[in-house]
Design an enzyme around this catalytic site. Structure first.
Site, mmCIF file in Angstrom:
data_model
loop_
_atom_site.group_PDB
_atom_site.id
_atom_site.type_symbol
_atom_site.label_atom_id
_atom_site.label_comp_id
_atom_site.label_asym_id
_atom_site.label_seq_id
_atom_site.Cartn_x
_atom_site.Cartn_y
_atom_site.Cartn_z
ATOM 1 N N HIS A 388 0.812 -1.226 0.000
ATOM 2 C CA HIS A 388 0.000 0.000 0.000
ATOM 3 C C HIS A 388 0.845 1.276 0.000
ATOM 4 O O HIS A 388 0.323 2.371 -0.219
ATOM 5 C CB HIS A 388 -0.941 0.006 1.206
ATOM 6 C CG HIS A 388 -2.287 0.580 0.909
ATOM 7 N ND1 HIS A 388 -2.478 1.617 0.017
ATOM 8 C CD2 HIS A 388 -3.516 0.265 1.379
ATOM 9 C CE1 HIS A 388 -3.756 1.922 -0.038
ATOM 10 N NE2 HIS A 388 -4.419 1.113 0.768
ATOM 11 N N ASP A 392 -2.284 1.827 -4.689
ATOM 12 C CA ASP A 392 -3.582 2.059 -4.056
ATOM 13 C C ASP A 392 -4.592 1.027 -4.547
ATOM 14 O O ASP A 392 -4.382 0.352 -5.561
ATOM 15 C CB ASP A 392 -4.096 3.468 -4.361
ATOM 16 C CG ASP A 392 -3.191 4.539 -3.768
ATOM 17 O OD1 ASP A 392 -2.664 4.304 -2.665
ATOM 18 O OD2 ASP A 392 -3.022 5.592 -4.406
#
Length: 415
Positions: A388, A392
């Site tokens: 992450h 995204d």
């Protein structure tokens, strides 16, 4: 001891091709070194005579320690060895010094367990080469050979230093040499076997632990209709001398999708994010000691048959521990496929420095709805693990959407 891979910290001598006193020419094969990823040939970089072997077959040594000494015939190397051994010897004495301390009070409590001692120690006494903690001492090469030949290491008498089992002990072992006391444990009797951790397994543990605990993973799963991919593969394989697997289709589809989604073809570099313009797909290959990830370079521009040939070659070299650093370095994305083992769905840990890894399950025949009717279908589930810090949710989902469309319409990635 040479550093033969980017993650190597120590090496194990698998074989010497020269003995002390032999003449050695520059470029001549001197030894085979087992690293954390492969067994690699080590060639001499100078002419000379082999005066000293510092690491015997089956033994390990840290990178940059003395592997052997080459020089002129009759040259005295004792001073060199003495200076090199001085520091390690002093360190060993420090490490061994505490050992007598806990042994000192042991005579006091000795009478208490005395009645049980004969029964408890009898099986251990039959073991040929136990270390201080009861484990069998054997070189990694000896363990591998014993596993291949189905030999129980507890039945082998070691002839190496301190009773260590080495290669020659496995090669000369015969079943008749088994001690009578070494029988199978009786029903209900507890037993276990400790196996030393290989260099490869140590590296896997360290790198994946770092990945799991430093990269914030999240997961995206999608189901893919594989009917068209099955038909395409059947048509391709109908041609003479042409064979491709479903894994080849997955690699190709992922590579083409990565070209369209550079955010997924990226890496976290601590102070920056690297977006790769090239597509190098790592393909996880299971081997005896763990996992290797050879790399199909520029996979987006290669034909399915080329991908198939490369993956087959890598798999063979991986099993034989013949992969070279150039074979496993440089991946920008990784695929782990367990579909051939009947696994329907799983998640994988990201393979650094990649920001994503794709876990591929098997193709299952299930009922699906098409045009409002329930019909038989072939469905494959894949799960994308994402870092992450780099990727995204929307970026990962967009990549999977393209990947899914390519496999459901394979003609798009073949043109």
């Amino acid at each position: 001891m040479p550093k033969l891979s980017d993650t190597m910290t120590e090496g194990v001598v698998a074989e010497w091709h020269k003995k002390v006193g032999d003449s050695v020419e520059s470029g001549e094969l001197l030894a085979e070194i087992e690293t954390d990823k492969a067994t690699m040939e080590f060639e001499s970089f100078q002419d000379g005579v082999l005066l000293h072997i510092g690491v015997e077959v089956g033994q390990s040594a840290p990178v940059d320690s003395i592997l052997c000494i080459l020089g002129e015939k009759g040259e005295d190397v004792s001073a060199l060895l003495a200076s090199d051994d001085a520091a390690p010897a002093a360190e060993e004495k420090k490490e061994e010094a505490p050992a007598p301390a806990p042994a000192a009070p042991s005579p006091a409590p000795a009478p208490a367990p005395a009645p049980v001692a004969p029964a408890a120690t009898a099986p251990v006494a039959a073991m040929p080469a136990p270390s201080s903690n009861g484990r069998i001492k054997a070189s990694p090469l000896a363990k591998r050979l014993a596993s291949e030949k189905g030999i129980d290491l507890s039945m082998v008498a070691g002839t190496g230093d301190g009773g260590r089992i080495v290669k020659r002990d496995i090669e000369t072992f015969t079943p008749s040499a088994r001690p009578a006391a070494a029988s199978a444990p009786a029903f209900g009797q507890e037993s276990y076997t400790d196996v030393a951790v290989s260099q490869m397994r140590k590296t896997i543990a360290r790198r994946l632990a770092e990945s799991k605990f430093t990269a914030p993973h999240f997961y995206l799963t999608v189901s893919i209709d594989m009917d068209e991919a099955i038909a395409a593969r059947k048509a391709i394989n109908a041609q003479d001398d042409v064979k491709v697997s479903f894994n080849d289709l997955v690699i190709k589809a992922a590579a083409v999708a990565l070209r369209k989604h550079p955010a997924v073809n990226a890496a976290w570099m601590e102070d920056r994010i690297r977006y790769n313009d090239h597509v190098h797909v790592g393909v996880a290959v299971a081997v005896e000691d763990g996992l290797l990830v050879p790399v199909v370079r520029f996979a987006d521009g290669k034909a399915l048959t080329t991908i198939n040939a490369e993956v087959k070659e890598f798999a063979g070299k991986a099993r034989d521990k013949k992969l070279q650093p150039s074979d496993w370095e440089g991946n920008t994305f990784t695929i782990s496929n367990l579909g051939m083992f009947g696994i329907e769905e799983f998640t994988a840990i990201i393979n650094p420095p990649d920001s994503c890894i794709l876990a591929v399950g098997g193709i299952s025949q299930v009922p699906v709805v098409k045009d409002g009717q329930i019909v038989p279908g072939n469905v494959m589930k894949v799960t994308l693990s994402c870092d992450h810090r780099v990727v995204d949710g929307a970026s990962g989902a967009a990549f999977l959407q393209t990947f899914k469309n390519l496999l459901e319409n394979p003609v798009r990635m073949l043109t």
